[in-house]
Design a protein around this motif. Structure first.
Motif, mmCIF file in Angstrom:
data_model
loop_
_atom_site.group_PDB
_atom_site.id
_atom_site.type_symbol
_atom_site.label_atom_id
_atom_site.label_comp_id
_atom_site.label_asym_id
_atom_site.label_seq_id
_atom_site.Cartn_x
_atom_site.Cartn_y
_atom_site.Cartn_z
ATOM 1 N N GLU A 293 79.184 -18.309 -46.880
ATOM 2 C CA GLU A 293 80.401 -18.202 -47.676
ATOM 3 C C GLU A 293 80.129 -18.330 -49.175
ATOM 4 O OE1 GLU A 293 79.665 -22.537 -47.080
ATOM 5 O OE2 GLU A 293 79.538 -20.708 -45.835
ATOM 6 N N VAL A 294 78.926 -18.764 -49.542
ATOM 7 C CA VAL A 294 78.563 -18.947 -50.947
ATOM 8 C C VAL A 294 77.933 -17.658 -51.479
ATOM 9 C CG1 VAL A 294 77.190 -20.281 -52.593
ATOM 10 C CG2 VAL A 294 78.190 -21.412 -50.582
ATOM 11 N N ALA A 295 78.381 -17.211 -52.647
ATOM 12 C CA ALA A 295 77.784 -16.039 -53.296
ATOM 13 C C ALA A 295 76.471 -16.465 -53.946
ATOM 14 C CB ALA A 295 78.738 -15.475 -54.344
ATOM 15 N N VAL A 296 75.369 -16.071 -53.341
ATOM 16 C CA VAL A 296 74.047 -16.474 -53.836
ATOM 17 C C VAL A 296 73.476 -15.363 -54.709
ATOM 18 C CG1 VAL A 296 71.689 -17.074 -53.177
ATOM 19 C CG2 VAL A 296 73.616 -17.954 -51.851
ATOM 20 N N ASN A 297 73.118 -15.724 -55.917
ATOM 21 C CA ASN A 297 72.521 -14.813 -56.890
ATOM 22 C C ASN A 297 73.295 -13.503 -57.046
ATOM 23 O OD1 ASN A 297 70.504 -16.607 -57.546
ATOM 24 N ND2 ASN A 297 68.967 -15.686 -56.229
ATOM 25 N N PRO A 298 74.587 -13.587 -57.393
ATOM 26 C CA PRO A 298 75.345 -12.356 -57.629
ATOM 27 C C PRO A 298 74.826 -11.554 -58.814
ATOM 28 C CG PRO A 298 76.608 -14.293 -58.298
ATOM 29 C CD PRO A 298 75.413 -14.802 -57.559
ATOM 30 N N SER A 299 73.987 -12.168 -59.650
ATOM 31 C CA SER A 299 73.373 -11.463 -60.782
ATOM 32 C C SER A 299 72.128 -10.686 -60.367
ATOM 33 C CB SER A 299 72.985 -12.465 -61.870
ATOM 34 O OG SER A 299 71.951 -13.318 -61.404
#
Length: 353
Positions: A293-299
């Protein structure tokens, strides 16, 4: 152990970074850094004379000359005299020093920057200078070979496999498609083995880049930024220097830093992890208890751009920028240094409703 509570509210109020490139032969370190410094100051309307403390992170080993950071100060402007410090570490640790400086009340604002040009030399060889100088460094095990040892330990322990590593690479570089500063964007084949079980796609790009942030305290932060990214906690820890006494499939120092920073008090919605190798994301997700559920490294993370001595600061800046834009309410930022996640810094950033 309960996390420590900062004695003063401090926030990241601005973030800027360069376009990370494979080579910048036409630019000196000062020329690489100056546009980033101008951009981050312009975002707040501050001048150099308005900054209470300046701190930088870089490596003389990359530059190939002693005290190279003093020349980078030309990009800041050291006259009239300024309060300044430097760490021979990633800029994330410079941010930590500046944060402590503001917490003590010795400054209300701080400029933090990190930069590195990996292109002039062989960064895999340069990073061997971080190793135990008596027993390990003389063997010249390069950074990719050591990361491969960690990856193989994960495979042997049943924690991950090569398709899992490939999935991390694909997700990260797909996310980087919307990051105009990234050096590598979009899915691509994993490529040939560099050091088994790591392929080209499992390894970070080599390139040059710089990043900068501005910190401010209390009401000053609200004056400078519509939605400050408040630093609710930050801590850094280190593993044993000898790789032979460590379990490379786990990262107790990351877990302890997260506990002390208050990560586990409430869920985070974003995590910017400094994981230069795909296998290291597997280790960090476990240590930080991050679910899907966590957005990991959206960059795109360090797999999309890995300017040595700035990539960790970029993780803090990217997490803060998402809060500034209203895309995140509670974010985790992580930075690492040394072989196989030896040193780890963890911060919790929050935005106001």
């Amino acid at each position: 152990m309960a996390p420590t509570s900062p004695a003063r509210d401090v926030a990241i109020v601005a973030f800027a970074q360069s376009d990370h490139r494979r080579r910048t032969d036409e630019l000196s370190e000062v020329e690489l850094l100056m546009p980033v410094l101008h951009q981050v100051l312009d975002a707040t309307g501050l001048k150099t004379s308005d900054i209470g403390f300046t701190c930088s992170g870089s490596s003389d080993y990359l530059a190939g000359r002693a005290f190279s950071f003093t020349m980078a100060l030309d990009g800041v402007g050291a006259w009239p005299p300024i309060s300044e410090s430097h760490v021979e570490m990633d800029g994330a640790w410079a941010l930590y020093e500046a944060w402590v400086k503001i917490l003590t009340g010795e400054a209300d604002t701080a400029l933090v920057y990190g930069y590195g040009k990996s292109s002039p030399g062989e960064v895999r060889d340069v990073l061997t200078r971080q190793l135990d100088p008596y027993y390990v460094a003389p063997l010249w095990p390069d950074s990719v070979s050591l990361a491969a040892l960690q990856a193989q330990a994960l495979v042997d322990g049943g924690h991950a496999d090569e398709p899992a590593f490939a999935a991390v690479a694909a997700r990260s570089r797909d996310a980087a498609s919307s990051n105009s500063h990234a050096q590598v964007r979009g899915s691509r084949a994993q490529g040939e083995y560099v050091v088994r079980p790591l392929r080209t796609g499992d390894c970070p790009p080599v390139g040059d880049g710089a990043a900068a942030v501005i910190l401010a305290a209390g009401e000053r932060a609200r004056e400078l930024c519509a939605r400050p990214a408040w630093i609710r906690g930050m801590d850094h820890r280190i593993e044993a220097h000898s790789l032979g006494v460590r379990d490379l499939t786990d990262s107790p120092s990351t877990r302890l830093a997260a506990e002390r920073a208050g990560v586990f008090e409430r869920p985070v919605d974003t995590a910017e992890l400094h994981a230069p190798f795909t296998s290291q994301e597997v280790v960090l997700r476990k240590a930080l208890r991050l679910g899907d559920e966590v957005a990991v490294n959206p960059s795109g993370g360090a797999l999309a751009a890995n300017p040595v001595m700035a990539a960790g600061l970029v993780r803090l800046g990217e997490a803060a920028a998402r809060i500034h834009r209203g895309e995140s309410d509670r974010a985790l930022a992580h930075a690492t240094s040394g072989p196989c996640l030896q040193q780890n810094l963890v911060a919790v950033l929050e935005g106001e409703s």
